[in-house]
Scaffold this active site. Sequence first.
Site, PDB file in Angstrom:
ATOM      1  N   PRO A  70       0.831  -1.200   0.000  1.00 37.15           N
ATOM      2  CA  PRO A  70       0.000   0.000   0.000  1.00 37.15           C
ATOM      3  C   PRO A  70       0.867   1.252   0.000  1.00 37.15           C
ATOM      4  O   PRO A  70       1.688   1.450   0.889  1.00 37.15           O
ATOM      5  CB  PRO A  70      -0.808  -0.122   1.300  1.00 37.15           C
ATOM      6  CG  PRO A  70      -0.773  -1.562   1.651  1.00 37.15           C
ATOM      7  CD  PRO A  70       0.573  -2.040   1.181  1.00 37.15           C
ATOM      8  N   GLU A  71       0.715   2.065  -1.043  1.00 35.60           N
ATOM      9  CA  GLU A  71       1.388   3.350  -1.139  1.00 35.60           C
ATOM     10  C   GLU A  71       0.304   4.430  -1.000  1.00 35.60           C
ATOM     11  O   GLU A  71      -0.832   4.094  -0.679  1.00 35.60           O
ATOM     12  CB  GLU A  71       2.138   3.463  -2.477  1.00 35.60           C
ATOM     13  CG  GLU A  71       3.119   2.318  -2.690  1.00 35.60           C
ATOM     14  CD  GLU A  71       3.864   2.396  -4.023  1.00 35.60           C
ATOM     15  OE1 GLU A  71       4.081   3.514  -4.523  1.00 35.60           O
ATOM     16  OE2 GLU A  71       4.227   1.336  -4.554  1.00 35.60           O
TER      17      GLU A  71
END
Length: 297
Positions: free
Chosen positions: A2-3
């Site tokens: 997850p960015e």
Amino acid sequence: MPELPEVETVRRGLAELLPGKTIQQVNYDWPSSFPNEEAAVNRFLRGATITNVRRRAKVILLDLSSKYSLVIHLKMTGQLVYVEAPAQGASVRFGAGHPTGSLVGHLPDKSTRVTLQFSKRAGTLFFNDQRKFGWMKLLPTPEVFSIDFFKAIGPEPLDPSFTAEQFRQRFMRRQNTSIKAALIDQSVVAGIGNIYADESLWGAQIHPATLVRQLTSADLNTLFAELRFILHKAVEAGGSTDKNYVNVRGGVGSYLTFARVFRREGQPCFRCGQPIQKVRVAGRGTHVCSNCQKVTP
DNA sequence: CACTTGACCTGTCCGC
DNA sequence: TGCGGACAGGTCAAGT
């Protein structure tokens, strides 16, 4: 994995669901995933009502009526999934929205680290984390940005007041490292990880191994514009689902159907037709078209 | 101080 | 089929 776009997608999902809900029951099974004192959990989490859902960098903040916040980092494999059922369990359509179909799962499962059950049958939030790198920390709301994690975090790249000039300035102290290492360094700019670093460098036609000092102001201006374009596009697409990432309803993000290099090794470059290569830069698997992403001499 | 490497973990994939 | 090892990559501590 997850960015910024994935975390922002989760934040938006939670912001629609959680404010006004009261936490009735908290269950956890792994100390590093939930490093909080039992006494603090009882005083500030159980019985508290969620008032607001915020994001800074890759971190989600659930503000509580107790004047504490639950600070959440998903790291590599963390998921926050909401179901409208009590904590004993519920089916979730994992992968909903994916072209190859969806998979029905049941929560909690063996990757569930924390369970928050809301009162008045208002549903359950599951924190799943296969690799156990993620965490949920309970902190006084006024102090959340004082923790070590936030002290070194750079500006938000999608903040409208963040300028190309400021962006270039941030790279000044990373002259002798690769542009990829600098881009994923959270103290330079917040929220960028492997996917969007590779994607924006392809857009700017900069080879990821190029040293920062080899780049011109024009190169960095182009990279700034590409990065913002890609991040906006990815937020619009609900993020990227490579392996683990799902949104609060268990659905996938669709950015990878637009991706230009990430996970496209061996496939033709959309600009020049040469095959995309996978190499190693800054210790990370890196996707590049070595024909049209030149190392600046 | 700038920069790189290893540790934290588990699941998957690949070669033997 | 099983088994060891490489790999995935966000962050921090420890190394050069």
